[in-house]
Design a protein around this motif. Sequence first.
Motif, PDB file in Angstrom:
ATOM      1  N   PHE A 187      36.302  16.482 -12.042  1.00 55.95           N
ATOM      2  CA  PHE A 187      36.488  17.627 -12.927  1.00 55.95           C
ATOM      3  C   PHE A 187      35.215  18.461 -12.960  1.00 55.95           C
ATOM      4  CE2 PHE A 187      39.271  14.290 -14.489  1.00 55.95           C
ATOM      5  CZ  PHE A 187      40.474  14.956 -14.699  1.00 55.95           C
ATOM      6  N   PHE A 188      35.376  19.769 -12.755  1.00 56.16           N
ATOM      7  CA  PHE A 188      34.255  20.703 -12.797  1.00 56.16           C
ATOM      8  C   PHE A 188      34.428  21.601 -14.022  1.00 56.16           C
ATOM      9  CE2 PHE A 188      34.566  19.194  -8.545  1.00 56.16           C
ATOM     10  CZ  PHE A 188      33.268  19.132  -8.075  1.00 56.16           C
ATOM     11  N   GLU A 189      33.493  21.501 -14.939  1.00 59.52           N
ATOM     12  CA  GLU A 189      33.597  22.239 -16.190  1.00 59.52           C
ATOM     13  C   GLU A 189      33.245  23.710 -15.988  1.00 59.52           C
ATOM     14  OE1 GLU A 189      31.472  22.407 -20.585  1.00 59.52           O
ATOM     15  OE2 GLU A 189      31.272  20.585 -19.363  1.00 59.52           O
ATOM     16  N   ILE A 190      34.073  24.575 -16.576  1.00 56.57           N
ATOM     17  CA  ILE A 190      33.864  26.021 -16.480  1.00 56.57           C
ATOM     18  C   ILE A 190      33.714  26.591 -17.885  1.00 56.57           C
ATOM     19  CG2 ILE A 190      34.787  28.214 -15.646  1.00 56.57           C
ATOM     20  CD1 ILE A 190      36.494  26.632 -13.671  1.00 56.57           C
ATOM     21  N   PRO A 191      32.578  27.186 -18.206  1.00 55.84           N
ATOM     22  CA  PRO A 191      32.391  27.774 -19.544  1.00 55.84           C
ATOM     23  C   PRO A 191      33.381  28.914 -19.782  1.00 55.84           C
ATOM     24  CG  PRO A 191      30.297  27.590 -18.371  1.00 55.84           C
ATOM     25  CD  PRO A 191      31.366  27.319 -17.372  1.00 55.84           C
ATOM     26  N   ASP A 192      33.728  29.134 -21.036  1.00 56.16           N
ATOM     27  CA  ASP A 192      34.704  30.169 -21.371  1.00 56.16           C
ATOM     28  C   ASP A 192      34.281  31.539 -20.851  1.00 56.16           C
ATOM     29  OD1 ASP A 192      36.215  28.272 -22.606  1.00 56.16           O
ATOM     30  OD2 ASP A 192      35.770  28.907 -24.658  1.00 56.16           O
ATOM     31  N   GLU A 193      32.997  31.819 -20.907  1.00 54.97           N
ATOM     32  CA  GLU A 193      32.536  33.149 -20.494  1.00 54.97           C
ATOM     33  C   GLU A 193      32.640  33.372 -18.984  1.00 54.97           C
ATOM     34  OE1 GLU A 193      28.822  30.535 -21.121  1.00 54.97           O
ATOM     35  OE2 GLU A 193      30.777  30.887 -22.092  1.00 54.97           O
TER      36      GLU A 193
ATOM     37  N   ALA B 291      36.311  34.957 -13.863  1.00 54.10           N
ATOM     38  CA  ALA B 291      36.033  34.935 -12.421  1.00 54.10           C
ATOM     39  C   ALA B 291      37.075  34.151 -11.644  1.00 54.10           C
ATOM     40  CB  ALA B 291      34.649  34.348 -12.169  1.00 54.10           C
ATOM     41  N   TYR B 292      37.844  33.318 -12.338  1.00 58.65           N
ATOM     42  CA  TYR B 292      38.848  32.479 -11.679  1.00 58.65           C
ATOM     43  C   TYR B 292      40.268  32.858 -12.093  1.00 58.65           C
ATOM     44  CZ  TYR B 292      34.559  29.865 -11.044  1.00 58.65           C
ATOM     45  OH  TYR B 292      33.262  29.519 -10.729  1.00 58.65           O
TER      46      TYR B 292
ATOM     47  N   ILE C  56      42.502  17.888   0.471  1.00 56.72           N
ATOM     48  CA  ILE C  56      42.416  17.801  -0.991  1.00 56.72           C
ATOM     49  C   ILE C  56      43.563  18.571  -1.646  1.00 56.72           C
ATOM     50  CG2 ILE C  56      39.920  17.490  -1.079  1.00 56.72           C
ATOM     51  CD1 ILE C  56      41.329  20.868  -2.109  1.00 56.72           C
ATOM     52  N   TYR C  57      43.757  18.282  -2.924  1.00 56.46           N
ATOM     53  CA  TYR C  57      44.571  19.135  -3.773  1.00 56.46           C
ATOM     54  C   TYR C  57      43.691  19.586  -4.926  1.00 56.46           C
ATOM     55  CZ  TYR C  57      45.023  15.130  -6.940  1.00 56.46           C
ATOM     56  OH  TYR C  57      44.760  14.088  -7.786  1.00 56.46           O
ATOM     57  N   LEU C  58      43.997  20.734  -5.483  1.00 63.59           N
ATOM     58  CA  LEU C  58      43.147  21.331  -6.511  1.00 63.59           C
ATOM     59  C   LEU C  58      44.017  22.023  -7.543  1.00 63.59           C
ATOM     60  CD1 LEU C  58      39.932  23.411  -5.852  1.00 63.59           C
ATOM     61  CD2 LEU C  58      41.803  24.440  -7.146  1.00 63.59           C
ATOM     62  N   LEU C  59      43.645  21.845  -8.800  1.00 63.46           N
ATOM     63  CA  LEU C  59      44.328  22.522  -9.908  1.00 63.46           C
ATOM     64  C   LEU C  59      43.425  23.613 -10.460  1.00 63.46           C
ATOM     65  CD1 LEU C  59      47.167  21.476 -10.677  1.00 63.46           C
ATOM     66  CD2 LEU C  59      45.754  19.663  -9.722  1.00 63.46           C
ATOM     67  N   PRO C  60      43.985  24.750 -10.833  1.00 58.69           N
ATOM     68  CA  PRO C  60      43.170  25.834 -11.392  1.00 58.69           C
ATOM     69  C   PRO C  60      42.597  25.448 -12.741  1.00 58.69           C
ATOM     70  CG  PRO C  60      45.494  26.307 -11.683  1.00 58.69           C
ATOM     71  CD  PRO C  60      45.424  25.079 -10.820  1.00 58.69           C
ATOM     72  N   PRO C  61      41.717  26.269 -13.308  1.00 63.55           N
ATOM     73  CA  PRO C  61      41.129  25.941 -14.614  1.00 63.55           C
ATOM     74  C   PRO C  61      42.189  25.683 -15.684  1.00 63.55           C
ATOM     75  CG  PRO C  61      39.949  27.754 -13.598  1.00 63.55           C
ATOM     76  CD  PRO C  61      41.155  27.510 -12.741  1.00 63.55           C
ATOM     77  N   VAL C  62      42.061  24.534 -16.335  1.00 66.61           N
ATOM     78  CA  VAL C  62      43.016  24.121 -17.368  1.00 66.61           C
ATOM     79  C   VAL C  62      42.226  23.609 -18.577  1.00 66.61           C
ATOM     80  CG1 VAL C  62      44.826  22.453 -17.968  1.00 66.61           C
ATOM     81  CG2 VAL C  62      44.826  23.531 -15.709  1.00 66.61           C
TER      82      VAL C  62
ATOM     83  N   VAL D 170      34.629  26.129  -3.235  1.00 70.46           N
ATOM     84  CA  VAL D 170      34.458  27.007  -4.397  1.00 70.46           C
ATOM     85  C   VAL D 170      32.956  27.031  -4.702  1.00 70.46           C
ATOM     86  CG1 VAL D 170      35.272  27.569  -6.727  1.00 70.46           C
ATOM     87  CG2 VAL D 170      36.690  26.138  -5.237  1.00 70.46           C
ATOM     88  N   PRO D 171      32.172  27.777  -3.948  1.00 72.80           N
ATOM     89  CA  PRO D 171      30.710  27.717  -4.049  1.00 72.80           C
ATOM     90  C   PRO D 171      30.158  27.975  -5.441  1.00 72.80           C
ATOM     91  CG  PRO D 171      31.383  28.917  -2.082  1.00 72.80           C
ATOM     92  CD  PRO D 171      32.618  28.699  -2.884  1.00 72.80           C
ATOM     93  N   THR D 172      30.857  28.791  -6.241  1.00 71.36           N
ATOM     94  CA  THR D 172      30.344  29.109  -7.581  1.00 71.36           C
ATOM     95  C   THR D 172      30.373  27.897  -8.510  1.00 71.36           C
ATOM     96  OG1 THR D 172      32.562  29.893  -8.143  1.00 71.36           O
ATOM     97  CG2 THR D 172      30.939  31.553  -7.459  1.00 71.36           C
ATOM     98  N   LEU D 173      31.051  26.829  -8.115  1.00 71.97           N
ATOM     99  CA  LEU D 173      31.115  25.630  -8.953  1.00 71.97           C
ATOM    100  C   LEU D 173      30.202  24.516  -8.448  1.00 71.97           C
ATOM    101  CD1 LEU D 173      34.947  25.350  -9.735  1.00 71.97           C
ATOM    102  CD2 LEU D 173      33.113  26.171 -11.224  1.00 71.97           C
TER     103      LEU D 173
END
Length: 396
Positions: A235-241, A245-246, A263-269, A319-322
Motif C-alpha cells: 500500500f502506497f499512501e497518498i495525501p489528500d492534497e 494528480a491521480y 502485477i495488478y493495481l487498484l487506484p487510490p481508495v 508510478v514514479p510519483t509514488l
Amino acid sequence: MVERFKFVVVGRGMMGAAAARYLALQGDGVAVIGPDEPKDWTNHQGVFASHYDEARITRTIDSNPVWARLANRSIARYGEIATESGVDFYSEVGCLIVGPKRGGHDPYVGQVEAAARQLGVSIELLSDAALKARFRYFDFGTDCEGVYEEKNAGYVNPRRLVEAQSILAEKAGATVIRRTAVSVREEGGVAIVTTDDGSVYSAERVLIAAGGFSINENLLPRRLDLKVNGRTVAFFEIPDEELDAYAGMPSLIHQPDDPSDHIYLLPPVRYPDGKTYLKIGGDPDDLQLETEPEIRAWFRRGGRLTTRDHLHRIITGLVPTLADAPLSMAACVTSFTPENYPAIGFASERIAVLTGGCGAAAKSSDEIGRIGAELIQHGRILDDAYGDVFGPVFRD
C-alpha cells in the motif's frame, strides 16, 4: 442443545454470504456461520478472510469462457444487490490491461483483445503514445499496448459486498451466526456443526465455503486438493492534497516484458483508517501454506518484506510519483484447484464444498455463491451452462 436448520453454510466470506442469500430466498431454515473481522490481526488466534480489504479488480473481459460467464452474470447483479441492501460496494472506474505490443513474443494483449471481441465488450485499444497521453501518472515505457474497458469494470469493495450479501441473507430469513465452525461431521442421518463456543447445529446439508481455511481437516470428511498460497500486497499512501494528480485512474493489470513483474493495481481508495492508498499485488513466487494453522500464522505475520520490496521496485518505474510514498503491506491468501475453477460439489452425502477462487473470484462471487446454493438445495448443479468443470478433486 442442538439448534436445527435445513441448510448451513460454513464461511461468511464473499462466496458463502452469497450462497446463504440465495438459499434463504428459496425457503426457510438457512444459517450461515462465520465470525466478524478481528480488530487486532497481530494477536488474533482465530480464522481470517481475504475479503478484509477495500478494493478488488472487476472486469468483464476474460479469455476463459467459464470465468467470463461467472464475471458477467455477477456484474449484471451488482446494482440490484446494492439497491436492495442499501450498501454501495462497486466503483465503475474502468479497467486497463497493458502488455507488450501485439505481434511480438508475448500474445497477452492479443488474447485480451480477442476475448473482448468474442464477448462483445466495448473497449479501446491504446498505443504506447496514447497510454502516455491518457494516463499521465503511469509510465509503461514503449512498445506496449493497452486494452481499456471503461464500462462494467473498475473495483468492488469486498468488505462492503460481504456486508450487502449478509444483510440480504438476513432479510430473506437466514440466521447469521457470528462464530467460527471448528468441526463438521455426519451423524444419525444429519450433518453436525460445532462452533468455537461449544454450540451445536444440525442440518440436512452443510456447505463448506471457508476459502483457504477449507483445508482444515475437521471441516470436510475428505481431503480436498486445494493449494493455498500466501500473498503479499503493498500500500502506497497518498495525501489528500495530492489526490487530484491521480484523478480518473482505472484499475490496472500490467504484464511487462518480464512476466515475473506481472502485477495488478487498484487506484487510490480510502481505507478505514481514514487514509488513502494505492494498492498493488503480484508475488514473484509462490509461498504455499500446507495446513490451516500455517494460514492463521501467515495472516498474523502480515506479509513478506521481499515481496513488498519487489512491488516497491515496480511502482518506482510504473508510478514514479509514488516512489517515496509511505509504504505498508498486508497478507492475504489465494486458493487454487487443479483445474483452476472453483470447487463446487459434495464431499459426502450431506457435506459439500464451495471454495477455490483461483485468484479471480472476487468479482464473480455472487454467481459462484448462486451455484453453490443450487448444489445444496437440489443435490446437484442444475445450470448446465458451465458443464462439469466445478467437480472437486479429493486426495483420498
